[in-house]
Structure formats: C-alpha cells, structure tokens
Design an enzyme around this catalytic site. Sequence first.
Site, PDB file in Angstrom:
ATOM      1  N   LYS A 139       0.844  -1.202   0.000  1.00 35.64           N
ATOM      2  CA  LYS A 139       0.000   0.000   0.000  1.00 35.64           C
ATOM      3  C   LYS A 139       0.877   1.249   0.000  1.00 35.64           C
ATOM      4  O   LYS A 139       0.604   2.208  -0.708  1.00 35.64           O
ATOM      5  CB  LYS A 139      -0.941   0.042   1.218  1.00 35.64           C
ATOM      6  N   HIS A 195      18.299 -13.065   9.261  1.00 42.54           N
ATOM      7  CA  HIS A 195      18.991 -13.758   8.169  1.00 42.54           C
ATOM      8  C   HIS A 195      19.422 -12.797   7.073  1.00 42.54           C
ATOM      9  O   HIS A 195      19.773 -13.226   5.979  1.00 42.54           O
ATOM     10  CB  HIS A 195      18.088 -14.856   7.599  1.00 42.54           C
TER      11      HIS A 195
HETATM   12  C1  F6R Z   1      -2.852  -3.505  -5.034  1.00 48.70           C
HETATM   13  C2  F6R Z   1      -3.748  -4.072  -6.036  1.00 48.70           C
HETATM   14  C3  F6R Z   1      -3.210  -5.119  -6.939  1.00 48.70           C
HETATM   15  C4  F6R Z   1      -4.288  -6.179  -7.245  1.00 48.70           C
HETATM   16  C5  F6R Z   1      -3.763  -7.162  -8.295  1.00 48.70           C
HETATM   17  C6  F6R Z   1      -4.779  -8.255  -8.588  1.00 48.70           C
HETATM   18  O1  F6R Z   1      -3.476  -2.549  -4.256  1.00 48.70           O
HETATM   19  O2  F6R Z   1      -4.869  -3.669  -6.158  1.00 48.70           O
HETATM   20  O3  F6R Z   1      -2.064  -5.701  -6.428  1.00 48.70           O
HETATM   21  O4  F6R Z   1      -4.628  -6.830  -6.058  1.00 48.70           O
HETATM   22  O5  F6R Z   1      -3.469  -6.479  -9.479  1.00 48.70           O
HETATM   23  O6  F6R Z   1      -5.961  -7.732  -9.080  1.00 48.70           O
HETATM   24  P1  F6R Z   1      -7.298  -8.572  -9.055  1.00 48.70           P
HETATM   25  O7  F6R Z   1      -7.661  -8.831  -7.649  1.00 48.70           O
HETATM   26  O8  F6R Z   1      -8.299  -7.724  -9.759  1.00 48.70           O
HETATM   27  O9  F6R Z   1      -7.007  -9.853  -9.798  1.00 48.70           O
END
Ligand code: F6R
Length: 630
Positions: free
Chosen positions: A503, A522
């Site tokens: 985030k 490590h």
């Molecule tokens: C981070 C984020 C991404 C999604 C990833 C998968 O905040 O939103 O890492 O989690 O691109 O996306 P979905 O869940 O739509 O397959």
Amino acid sequence: MCGIVGYVGRPSGQVSTEHQALDVVLEGLRRLEYRGYDSAGIAVVADGAISSRKKSGKLSNLIAELEANPLPAATTGIGHTRWATHGGPTDQNAHPHLSDGGKLALIHNGIIENFAELKQELLEKGVTFQSETDTEVAAALLGDIYRNQLGGDKANGGLTKAMQLACQRLEGAFTLLAVHADQPDVVVAARRNSPLVVGLGEGENFLGSDVSGFIDYTRRAVELGQDQIVTITAESVEITDFFGAPAEGKEYHVNWDPASAEKGGFPSFMEKEIHDQPDAVLQTLLGRSDVDGKLTLDELRIDPDLLKSVDKIIVLACGTSAYAGQVAKYAIERWCRIPTEVELSHEFRYRDPIVDAQTLIVSISQSGETMDTLMAVRYAKEQGAKTVAICNTNGSTIPRESDAVLYTHAGPEIAVASTKAFLAQITAAYLLGLYLAQLRGNKFQGEIKDILSDLGKIPEKVQSILDDAARIKELGESMVDAKSVLFLGRHVGFPVAMEGALKLKELAYIHAEGFAAGELKHGPIALIEEGQPVFVVVPSPRGRDSLHAKVVSNIQEVRARGAKTIVIAEEGDDAVKAFAEHVIYIPETPTLLAPLLTTVPLQIFALALASAKGYDVDQPRNLAKSVTVE
Ligand code: F6R
C-alpha cells in the site's frame, strides 16, 4: 487496463434523442478512468464524418481539449482511457486511431501479439503509421479489409464483416470498438481474452469494459463470450463469433447502484472504500449460513463428493489478492487439514505445477479480469483441476470460466489500490475453508458456528478502528519525509506486513518492504539504521504464547539498532509498550481473524502519508485497476 465505452442513440431529427454520445461516453470514461489514465480519447460520427479528440494525461486534459475544440453533436461515439503498453503515454499514441482515410476510428484494450508482422504487411501495401501502438496496426488492418477486401460496401457486410475478418488475423488479447463514417448509427466491437459488456437501453445501447461504463443509464447488461463480435445500433444488439455465426450473450441485472460508485462525501474513493470495509465484510458473510452455523454456499456448484476428495488446494492470485490468499492459507490448512499452496498466477504455469483432478484451484481476483490469473486458471482446468473463483465483479471472465464462484460482496472498488476487496476476499476464503471443513467433517458444527460468530463481530471491530483513526492519520502525516519504511509480521501477520508495504509503495512511492519477522536476522536486519521506521504486526498475547514473545524479541532487536518502532497490537497487550515509539491497538480477536483488523491501520497510514505528499491516492502513477495484459 484501459477503459472502453461505446454508445449509439437514436439519430436526432428522426426520433427524439435523449442523450448525446459525447455526454454518455465522457460519463462512462469518468467511471472507467480507474482502469488506466495515461491518456484519453473520443470519436463521434456526425455529418457523415468521424470527429475525434485525444490527449495524453488524465481525462481532465481531454475535457479541457473538448472545451477548447468542441466536437459536433452526435448520437454515436466511442471513448477510451489508456494504460500504455505499446508506445508511451503521448497524444499521438492515445486512442482512437484512425484509418480508411480518416473514416474509421478504433479503440483497443489489450495487446496484439502479432502486430509487428501485420504492420510489415501493411507497410508493404503503402500504409503509413503515426504512432508506435499495436492499436494503430489493428485500425489499419480493419480499414484495409473494409476498403480493399469488401470494397467499402455495406452490402458485403460492412464494418461487422470487416471486424470478423480482422479478428481472424489478430493474435493476443483485445477488446476493439470501431465506428465508420459510412455507418453512422453503428458501433462494432470484438473481444478475445479482454473484457466487454453490453448495456441494453430503450432506443439506445451501450458498450463498456465493465458495467460502470454505462451504469448511469441502464442496469440491464449482457455478458459476451470469448471470441465474439457485437454490433450495436440504437434499436438492436447482434452477436456473432469471429466467423459470422450467430451467437448469444447472457443477460443479467446489475445490482449495485451508481451512488455506490461515488465518493459519498469522502475526499477520495480510497478513503471511502476503507470506510466501506465493515459493510464489505458484512455483505460477504450475509445469507451464507443458518442460525446453527451451517454453511450453505449455493454458488459452489461443485459436486460435494468431489470437494471431499480434494487432496490439495492451490490459491492463484496476484498482488493484494495473493496476500489475501496467503492469509487464507493459514486458516484453510488449520481448519481443513488440506495442504494449501499460494502461488502468484504469473509464476504458476511456467513451473510445471503438479495439478490433477484432486486439486482444487481457488483463484482470488477483485476484478475477475486479471490476465495472469485467468491464464493460470485455464491452465489448471486443462490439467483436470476443479476451479473456484473468489471474485468481486459479477459476470467477469474468471468466474465465468471457473467451475464455481464465491462472490465477495464488497461493491465496486474504484480506487486503484485495493482495500475493501482485500478484507472481503479473506472473509470469502474463510467461508470456503469452513465449508470444506464442514463437508469433510474436520470441524464440529459448533466450532464452525463459533468461528462464524467471531467473523460476524469483525464489521463492528473494523468500525471501531475507523472511528479512532485520527492518531494513525497524524502518524502518516508526520512521516511525510520518510525514505523507507519496513513492515514485520509473523504467521498471519506476515502477509499483512507485505500488504502494508505494498500500500505504501503504490500510494506514496516510498521504498517499503514487508518481512517475516523471523527472517530479519537472516539478512534484512542490515537495513536498520538510526531512525528507520519499522511497523511490527504483533500477534495476540492470548494466542500461541511463544509467537507473541518471539515478535516482541524481534521488536527489541530492531530497536537496539536504532529503529523507530510502530507496533500494531491487541488491546491490553501492555508488554509491547516499552519497546514501541507508537502503539496502535486493535480490538481483541482470534489470531486467524486478526488480519481483518491489523490491515486497516496500515491502509489508513499509507493513505494519510500519500495524501500529505499531495499524491493522487485513487490513481497512483504507472498503475491501473484491472491488469488485463500478461
Ligand atoms: C494492489 C492491487 C493489486 C491487485 C492485483 C490483482 O493494491 O490492487 O495488487 O490486487 O493487481 O488484481 P485482481 O484482484 O483484480 O485480480
């Protein structure tokens, strides 16, 4: 990845037209901008010609351009908001791309894998190109087929036939939308491995990458299948395959309202979505168990005997969704005693994984369109595995192609950084784990009921963290100059630490890493120097004693080397106070459910720090909401 909108209304003068194409398309692009915001463009068909405008940067740049150079009134139009793949985010590379002497306009989401070969062919025919994009090649191919193969004659099938022939030549993943000046009341679209939905109106029809592209106008939507072409006019929707054979789509009702995709008084979608989390968890739990704690997951249409015979679970996901899978692994293994692996979707296919009919694949995807995950699910299906999708987007491709789906009911997630979907994914994965435990007799009904009851208390506990967020916000704001932040966790706190780091990276563009606290000694401990901020997610002291004590030791280790420690601990855990610069307390909850709480302060922190830096938290640089390319 790229947002696409198409619209056809009744021609003015003929029957009264309620909407202007420009307004509908811009509204759709506004809602779809989360899918990509490197550039935006629009084309309308008016007075027997195509008029288009496009601009690099956010949609607001295009709107300014349209104010300076207005488009003519029209009832047919297409619009695009781009996440750049081939060619940088310039005006020139923005969509639409024109061909057939400026009479044809095309927009595209995806990647045309054989574009170089097609481009060479077209260059040899004397076609010239203005951009570096694969899309312009597709536009040129379509224009060439329309003009030279079909003689530009509607009687030969016109734009629809040209699109069919073009798609037969294209390889890769694409959603294409085209308009032609010769057919002013038609938009033709095609899809392969890339999302596209039709919106059905009265005397008007719509196309969108997802339903938010037209949610302000209709809730009636049609899912398109793979390799389909759709031709919309104001009064009709005709679907064929790439070879012209008639095909059918599946109509469904969109059950969320436009207001739920608005900011609801919050300064950003992300902040709103963080505050949506109690409801996201609640809605995901709702209606899935009875008073005795018996789970009834109606959507799981997999034969119970088959589920009983499962000897391995593989969770496939990317990014935040993969961290949700990593959290769920602890619970599923504990409750069901089934070995569970969590694999990044994009790594899965390439390591010759051991998958067979006894393997249950659980994909986790907010969008349901992530190409890496889709391809991994397809691969697993080919190997004979059963597939369940945990997904937040009704009608999207991954659940459609899976044997079963368990929807998270988090509502539309618009901010690019995932928040409420993460909590809802963990909740849904826990329901799946409990369901398997119930089916296979790994847990007594009373035990399942107790866990469900604890899960039922999560929404109010999340709410209490949100109500008490002022200190976390202040902390985020006070760390605006931090160059690097580390996150430590153990057990379920480990994926939470990685999610906290993700985030911060994506919102505040700060170097951040999440580590398993035990791994520190490590190697990573070498990173600690005077003043280095380190978040530590501390397990409950009521859980496994040794785990709590070990994490407390880890805090001391980094502190002794100058780290500034920020500790997330359970209410009443006084032992951590002595070793922390700051303590953020979360309500008591069983260890396995703690990630549903410990994640929330990390989201608030990242949001506050990024906002203090003045960054756009809803649309961080270089990212897109739905990653539909591999
Ligand atoms: C981070 C984020 C991404 C999604 C990833 C998968 O905040 O939103 O890492 O989690 O691109 O996306 P979905 O869940 O739509 O397959």
